[in-house]
Write an enzyme that holds these catalytic residues in place. Structure first.
Site, PDB file in Angstrom:
ATOM      1  N   TYR A  25      42.106 -17.280  19.787  1.00  0.00           N
ATOM      2  CA  TYR A  25      42.417 -18.303  20.795  1.00  0.00           C
ATOM      3  C   TYR A  25      43.259 -17.703  21.924  1.00  0.00           C
ATOM      4  O   TYR A  25      44.154 -18.345  22.458  1.00  0.00           O
ATOM      5  CB  TYR A  25      43.120 -19.503  20.167  1.00  0.00           C
ATOM      6  CG  TYR A  25      42.164 -20.435  19.470  1.00  0.00           C
ATOM      7  CD1 TYR A  25      41.749 -21.624  20.056  1.00  0.00           C
ATOM      8  CD2 TYR A  25      41.643 -20.108  18.221  1.00  0.00           C
ATOM      9  CE1 TYR A  25      40.856 -22.466  19.416  1.00  0.00           C
ATOM     10  CE2 TYR A  25      40.743 -20.930  17.575  1.00  0.00           C
ATOM     11  CZ  TYR A  25      40.351 -22.110  18.183  1.00  0.00           C
ATOM     12  OH  TYR A  25      39.457 -22.934  17.549  1.00  0.00           O
TER      13      TYR A  25
ATOM     14  N   ASN B  26      33.242 -19.763  21.313  1.00  0.00           N
ATOM     15  CA  ASN B  26      33.450 -20.012  22.741  1.00  0.00           C
ATOM     16  C   ASN B  26      34.780 -19.464  23.239  1.00  0.00           C
ATOM     17  O   ASN B  26      34.909 -19.082  24.409  1.00  0.00           O
ATOM     18  CB  ASN B  26      33.356 -21.508  23.038  1.00  0.00           C
ATOM     19  CG  ASN B  26      34.325 -22.338  22.220  1.00  0.00           C
ATOM     20  OD1 ASN B  26      34.247 -22.339  20.989  1.00  0.00           O
ATOM     21  ND2 ASN B  26      35.227 -23.047  22.872  1.00  0.00           N
TER      22      ASN B  26
ATOM     23  N   HIS C  11      28.455 -20.210  15.497  1.00  0.00           N
ATOM     24  CA  HIS C  11      29.663 -20.953  15.856  1.00  0.00           C
ATOM     25  C   HIS C  11      29.420 -22.443  16.090  1.00  0.00           C
ATOM     26  O   HIS C  11      30.045 -23.276  15.435  1.00  0.00           O
ATOM     27  CB  HIS C  11      30.331 -20.353  17.086  1.00  0.00           C
ATOM     28  CG  HIS C  11      31.675 -20.947  17.371  1.00  0.00           C
ATOM     29  ND1 HIS C  11      32.739 -20.847  16.487  1.00  0.00           N
ATOM     30  CD2 HIS C  11      32.137 -21.695  18.413  1.00  0.00           C
ATOM     31  CE1 HIS C  11      33.788 -21.486  16.976  1.00  0.00           C
ATOM     32  NE2 HIS C  11      33.450 -22.014  18.143  1.00  0.00           N
TER      33      HIS C  11
ATOM     34  N   HIS D  62      32.314 -32.175  20.147  1.00  0.00           N
ATOM     35  CA  HIS D  62      31.273 -31.177  20.390  1.00  0.00           C
ATOM     36  C   HIS D  62      29.876 -31.669  20.008  1.00  0.00           C
ATOM     37  O   HIS D  62      29.042 -30.887  19.528  1.00  0.00           O
ATOM     38  CB  HIS D  62      31.595 -29.881  19.646  1.00  0.00           C
ATOM     39  CG  HIS D  62      32.895 -29.266  20.040  1.00  0.00           C
ATOM     40  ND1 HIS D  62      33.174 -28.887  21.343  1.00  0.00           N
ATOM     41  CD2 HIS D  62      34.022 -28.969  19.315  1.00  0.00           C
ATOM     42  CE1 HIS D  62      34.397 -28.382  21.400  1.00  0.00           C
ATOM     43  NE2 HIS D  62      34.935 -28.433  20.199  1.00  0.00           N
TER      44      HIS D  62
ATOM     45  N   HIS E 202      33.627 -24.287  15.294  1.00  0.00           N
ATOM     46  CA  HIS E 202      33.681 -25.041  16.545  1.00  0.00           C
ATOM     47  C   HIS E 202      34.319 -26.428  16.406  1.00  0.00           C
ATOM     48  O   HIS E 202      35.239 -26.772  17.135  1.00  0.00           O
ATOM     49  CB  HIS E 202      32.279 -25.145  17.142  1.00  0.00           C
ATOM     50  CG  HIS E 202      32.264 -25.420  18.614  1.00  0.00           C
ATOM     51  ND1 HIS E 202      33.188 -24.893  19.489  1.00  0.00           N
ATOM     52  CD2 HIS E 202      31.417 -26.179  19.376  1.00  0.00           C
ATOM     53  CE1 HIS E 202      32.903 -25.301  20.725  1.00  0.00           C
ATOM     54  NE2 HIS E 202      31.852 -26.084  20.680  1.00  0.00           N
ATOM     55  N   VAL E 203      33.813 -27.236  15.490  1.00  0.00           N
ATOM     56  CA  VAL E 203      34.401 -28.551  15.236  1.00  0.00           C
ATOM     57  C   VAL E 203      35.572 -28.358  14.283  1.00  0.00           C
ATOM     58  O   VAL E 203      35.403 -27.801  13.189  1.00  0.00           O
ATOM     59  CB  VAL E 203      33.366 -29.520  14.636  1.00  0.00           C
ATOM     60  CG1 VAL E 203      34.032 -30.853  14.302  1.00  0.00           C
ATOM     61  CG2 VAL E 203      32.216 -29.727  15.606  1.00  0.00           C
TER      62      VAL E 203
END
Length: 459
Positions: A200, A230, A315, A325, A352-353
Site C-alpha cells: 500500500y 491495483n 486480484h 468493487h 481487492h475486496v
C-alpha cells in the site's frame, strides 16, 4: 536492530508529517497521495459484532549499517532453486548469497544481479536478486546475503504431498497486518500465496522499504509467491512513471521459468502435485493479449494425472457479493473463465475486496460441480479498513456459502492427490479463530469431471 513506529491511519495530515523523518521525504515526493489517503479514510461500523477499524500504520526503520542487507525475502524458482532478494543502501555490496545446512557454515555460494529504480525524487537502494541451488526438498538452509550482516534461514517445500499454504491478500503494514503475520507465524506452513496489494505504498516509495522490513522475519524464512494488485500500479503518466516499476524491481517472480514474458503473470509447480497460476488483473487479458495466449499454453501443459491440483490467484474477484468493487473483475471473468473451467481449476483466490467470502463451485454465474471454488481473501490488514457490507439481493448471493468482514488469513493444506482442507482464520485479539473451513476434492479425481483430454483439446 529494527524500530517500528506506529502512526494513525491518515486520519489527519499534520500529525503524520510531524512524525516523519526528513530522510524519508514523504511530503516532498507525494503530498497528493497522502491527501488522497486522508480523503479515503473511513471508520468501520458495528454489524453482527463490533468490527475493528483500520489499524494504525506501522513504519519499520533500518537501524543497522548501510552495508547490511535488509528487506530480505525469498521466492521459489522451480523444484530445486530459490531466489533470495534483498536491498542494501551501500552500492558496493555484491549480489551474492552464501548458504549451507549448518548455521554459520556455508559450503556453497551463488552470485546474482542487481538493479535500482528512480521514482520522482526517490531512488531505491541496490536491489539484489540471487538464485541459489540446487536445494534438497523439505530441508532447512542457513544463508547470508552480500557477505555481511545477519544470518537467515528457510525451509524448502516438500518434494511430495502433503503441503500447506498460507494465503493472505491486501496485506499492507498496519497493526492488523502485524496481527495477521503473527497468527500466520504461530503455525508452520510451506509457502505463502498473496493475491495482490502488498505494501500500500501508493507512490510513497519509502513505504515499500518499510513494508520489506516489516515482513522480513516471515518472508525470509518461507517463500512468498505474489501477484500484483491495483495498489502496485503506481503509474504517473504525466511524469513518465511506468506502471509497476517498484513492484517489478522488488518482487521478481519466476515468470521466465514459466515461459511468460511478464512478471505480472506466471506459474510454478510445488510438491510435485500442485500447479499454481498467478494472473494479472491489471494487464491485458483479452483473447488477443499475451497473457491470454500464455494462459492457454500453460494450462495445456498440465497433466492432471501427474499434477492433480490446479490453483489460480488474481486480484480483482470474478464473483463478489460485497458492495465494494462490484463488477471490477467482470471483463476478465468473461475473457478467461471458460479456460479455467475446461482445465478443471480447483480453486480461484482473489483479493481487492477487504473481507472474506467463499463461494460454492461455479461456472458462468451458476453452481457447477466441475467449476472452481472461488474465495475472496482481501482481509490481511490494509490501511483502508474493512468492506463491511454484503448485498443479500445480489445475483450471486445464493452461490455465496460464507462471508464475513473481518481481518484474517487462510490455510490450504493439500493432503494427497484427492483431498485438501481449507480454513479461514479470523483475527481475534491474540488468537486466530477458525471461522470457516471446508474439505475439498480435487476435480482431477472427480468422476463427473474426468474428461481431461477433451478439455485439453478445447484449449
Amino acid at each position: 536492530m529494527i524500530i517500528s513506529i506506529v502512526l494513525a491511519p491518515f486520519s489527519c495530515l499534520n500529525p503524520l508529517l510531524e512524525k516523519m523523518t526528513s530522510s524519508w521525504a514523504f511530503f516532498a515526493q507525494g503530498l497528493t497521495t497522502i491527501v488522497l489517503l486522508c480523503v479515503n479514510h473511513r471508520v468501520a461500523v458495528a454489524s453482527e459484532y463490533t468490527r475493528p477499524g483500520p489499524g494504525r500504520i506501522v513504519l519499520t526503520k533500518h537501524m543497522k549499517p548501510n552495508s547490511y542487507p535488509q528487506q530480505v525475502h525469498i521466492s521459489s524458482v522451480g523444484a530445486y532453486h530459490m531466489r533470495v532478494s534483498y536491498i542494501t543502501n551501500d552500492s558496493s555490496i555484491p549480489s551474492k548469497v552464501q548458504y549451507g545446512k549448518v548455521s554459520g557454515k556455508y559450503n556453497a555460494v551463488a552470485n546474482g544481479d542487481s538493479s535500482h529504480y528512480t521514482y520522482f525524487l526517490y531512488t531505491s537502494g541496490k536491489i539484489h536478486n540471487v538464485k541459489i541451488g540446487p536445494l534438497e526438498p523439505d530441508t532447512v538452509y542457513y544463508y547470508r546475503c552480500g557477505g555481511v550482516g545477519d544470518e537467515f534461514s528457510f525451509k524448502t517445500a516438500p518434494a511430495s504431498l502433503p503441503i500447506e499454504f498460507a494465503v493472505v491478500g491486501d496485506l499492507g503494514q498496519t497493526e492488523w497486518t502485524v496481527s495477521t503475520l503473527a497468527h500466520i507465524g504461530k503455525s508452520d506452513y510451506d509457502m505463502l500465496l498473496l493475491p495482490g496489494d502488498l505494501s500500500y505504498a501508493d507512490s510513497q516509495q519509502p513505504l515499500w522499504d518499510s513494508f520489506g522490513r516489516l515482513i522480513q522475519p516471515y518472508a525470509s524464512s518461507r517463500p512468498w509467491m505474489v501477484t500484483e494488485g491495483n495498489h502496485e500500479v503506481e503509474a504517473l503518466t504525466a511524469l513518465d512513471m511506468v506502471p509497476f516499476i517498484a513492484y517489478n524491481h522488488r518482487w521478481r517472480m519466476p515468470y521466465e521459468e514459466s515461459e511468460s514474458t511478464s512478471n505480472l503473470y506466471y506459474s510454478f509447480n510445488v510438491a510435485g502435485a500442485v500447479h499454481v497460476i498467478m494472473l494479472g488483473s491489471y494487464t491485458e487479458y483479452g483473447p488477443d493479449s499475451a497473457q491470454y495466449k500464455w494462459l492457454v499454453s500453460d494450462l495445456a501443459k498440465v497433466d492432471r494425472s501427474v499434477t492433480p491440483w490446479l490453483i489460480v490467484l488474481l486480484h480483482a474477484p470474478w464473483y463478489n457479493t460485497n458492495t465494494a468493487h462490484q463488477g471490477e473483475g467482470e471483463k476478465m471473468r468473461k475473457a478467461m473463465e471458460a479456460l479455467l473451467y475446461r482445465a478443471h481449476v480447483d480453486i480461484v483466490f482473489a483479493g481487492h475486496v477487504h473481507a472474506y467470502e467463499r463461494f460454492t463451485r461455479i461456472y458462468n454465474n451458476a453452481a457447477d460441480s466441475c467449476g472452481p471454488v472461488y474465495i475472496t481473501i482481501g482481509d490481511g490488514g490494509n490501511r483502508e479498513g474493512l468492506a463491511l457490507h454484503f448485498n443479500p439481493s445480489h445475483k450471486s448471493a445464493s452461490l455465496s456459502v460464507f462471508r464475513e468482514a473481518s481481518f484474517g488469513h487462510g490455510r490450504l493444506k493439500i493432503i494427497d492427490g484427492k483431498k485438501a482442507h481449507w480454513s479461514w482464520h479470523r483475527n481475534n485479539d491474540s488468537d486466530a479463530t477458525v471461522a470457516d473451513e471446508l474439505w475439498l476434492e480435487s476435480l482431477s479425481s472427480s468422476s463427473p469431471c474426468q474428461d481431461g483430454s477433451k478439455a485439453k483439446d478445447e484449449l
